[in-house]
Design an enzyme around this catalytic site. Structure first.
Site, mmCIF file in Angstrom:
data_model
loop_
_atom_site.group_PDB
_atom_site.id
_atom_site.type_symbol
_atom_site.label_atom_id
_atom_site.label_comp_id
_atom_site.label_asym_id
_atom_site.label_seq_id
_atom_site.Cartn_x
_atom_site.Cartn_y
_atom_site.Cartn_z
ATOM 1 C CB SER A 158 -59.912 20.304 19.314
ATOM 2 O OG SER A 158 -59.671 21.272 20.297
ATOM 3 C CE LYS A 161 -56.238 22.912 19.092
ATOM 4 N NZ LYS A 161 -57.539 22.762 19.745
ATOM 5 C CB SER A 344 -55.938 19.287 21.766
ATOM 6 O OG SER A 344 -57.090 19.873 21.205
#
Length: 509
Positions: A158, A161, A344
């Site tokens: 993640s 991102k 997230s």
């Protein structure tokens, strides 16, 4: 150099760290980025700090839940006082000898040798497995002061991102909003005020569009139904045909990982991220048909407002002759990026990657989003060797980034030349307080990071990553990234990553 001098030092360090979120290297930037409370903490963070702590990363685990920020709060009067205009870029104690040294331009940057001695034993710890990589950059100068295999491409999970948000902000700007519209397809006599032949609910790619009674700052299907019903009644329409349009996106809707509680099918039209419970973040049961479900909900809201939908609600593409009747708009892109990073949020991440593609006039599918994300980051002069952006969320193991790319993204967001990228920093979870870091940093070896580490987490099976910013014991703002791709024990890996970031926080190196 100063050491870690107990709670008094920790208090100023926390204030400086909160200021980083606003950001960063001059008081003017801090005032523009706000908002802050009188203690130097973002007001949105102080609200989120009261939420029940979650554990782990949003990719696989339940996170803290509660009202989500819908946009920027007004800038408070204290904002200008959070940072002194230090030409060195150091963030220093508000008083005492350390503050006088920083103001005079003498706040020391850490040295590579000192950081190596602090970090390498942890990087080689069993918790991370072999092959972990790292980068630490002095945000004031942009110089990498420590690197360990920093150019090696790794699965980011993640932390990708950070790239997704940076690309979207760079091409669309922080004030951009995603529109959901209703258009009327003309029928006989429409130009003379007759009812339309049908209406079409057109998805613009806003996954936060909500069907819930309390919109909490999100665009609302109920509000859209209010506006649509009012417009239809002006034309005497009490019965109407309805279709929905998802043509803004193309390509497969299903993420390569398949049906999964961490992400809904990627559609230009959905409500509440396709969640089948009352959650607003973290894993949840998802619908397999987000667009039809949203359209059916909209039909029900129209009926509640005196406009009956006749016949089946089907899929269509609005024609060029269609006339807009009503619209609703998402929270600002800055708020969406913050929400994506703090919690997230995979659905927002995939939506923002496609918004980046749409802004370039490209196909809004996985391939188009990857291509345009890379182009946007390339225009920012970022080091993209070995990078892949197979998706926007980091769920795809084909993604690749280097530790150096992540720290470069963070330092670019901290630079006063790029205020549009500031939400990449303000959205980072705060250790021990918010988002995916709310339930972490509880161990004695990591406690020094509480409140002063802001970082994006990344978790897949065998992959654990952490990238963000920290204010060290000398008041220096550092960007860091740590990536491990062969972990066997996720809890041990997370603990080691937290210890690495905390070691930077207490370091007068």
């Amino acid at each position: 150099m100063s050491g870690r001098g107990g709670w008094r030092l920790k208090t100023w360090q926390f204030t400086a760290a909160a200021a980083v979120g606003g950001l960063a290297l001059a008081s003017a930037a801090a005032a523009a980025a706000g908002p802050w409370d009188s203690g130097g903490q973002r007001t949105a963070e102080s609200r989120r700090a009261g939420l029940p702590p979650g554990t782990g990363d949003g990719d696989h685990r339940t996170e803290a839940r509660g009202p989500l920020p819908s946009g920027s709060d007004p800038v408070t009067p204290e904002a200008a006082e959070v940072l002194a205009p230090l030409e060195t870029g150091a963030l220093a104690p508000r008083s005492g000898q350390g503050a006088r040294e920083a103001a005079a331009g003498r706040a020391p940057a850490p040295t590579a040798a000192s950081l190596k001695g602090v970090l390498e034993p942890l990087l080689k710890a069993r918790g991370l497995g072999p092959g972990a990589t790292a980068s630490v950059v002095d945000a004031a100068t942009g110089k990498e002061v420590y690197g360990h295999a920093a150019k090696t491409a790794m699965v980011p999970a993640s932390t990708v991102k950070i790239a997704t948000g940076t690309a979207a902000l760079s091409v669309l700007g922080p004030d951009h909003r995603i529109r959901t519209t209703v258009v009327a397809e003309p029928g006989p006599g429409y130009e003379d005020g007759a009812p339309p032949e049908r209406i079409v609910l057109v998805g613009g790619g806003d996954p936060t569009l909500t069907a819930r009674a309390e919109a909490e700052g999100n665009a609302s299907l109920r509000t859209l139904a209010d506006r649509t019903a009012t417009a239809l009644k002006k034309r005497g329409a009490r019965t109407i045909r309805l279709a929905y349009d998802t043509s803004a996106y193309s390509g497969p809707a299903l993420h390569p990982i398949g049906p999964n509680e961490n992400i809904a099918p990627v559609s230009a039209l959905m409500a509440d991220e396709g969640r089948l419970d009352d959650s607003s973040s973290g894993p949840a049961p998802r619908t397999a048909r987000p667009a039809p479900d949203a359209a059916d909900a909209f039909a029900g809201f129209l009926a509640d407002r005196g406009v009956k939908v006749e016949g089946a609600v089907g899929q269509a593409v609005a024609t060029d002759q269609a006339e807009e009747l009503a619209d609703v708009r998402s929270a600002t892109l800055s708020a969406l990026v913050e929400r994506m990073l703090t919690h997230s949020d995979n659905d927002i991440a995939e939506a923002l990657a496609r918004q980046t593609a749409l802004a370039a006039g490209a196909k809004a599918d996985f391939a188009g989003a990857e291509r345009e994300t890379r182009r946007a980051l390339g225009r920012l002069g970022l080091p993209l060797d070995g990078a892949r952006f197979a998706d926007g969320s980091g769920l795809d193991r084909a993604d690749r980034v280097t530790a150096r790319l992540l720290t470069s993204l963070l330092t670019r967001a901290a630079h006063t030349d790029h205020p549009e990228l500031r939400p990449v920093l303000t959205g980072l979870p705060v250790a021990g307080f918010s988002g995916t870091l709310a339930g972490r940093y509880s161990g004695a070896d990591a406690a020094d990071g509480i409140g002063v580490v802001r970082a994006k987490t990344g978790t897949l099976t065998g992959v654990n990553t952490l990238a963000g910013t920290v204010v060290d014991a000398d008041g220096r703002l550092l960007a860091f990234s740590f990536l491990a791709g062969t972990t066997a024990d996720p809890a041990a890996a997370q603990t080691t990553l937290d210890r690495l970031a905390s070691a930077l926080a207490r370091c007068g190196c």
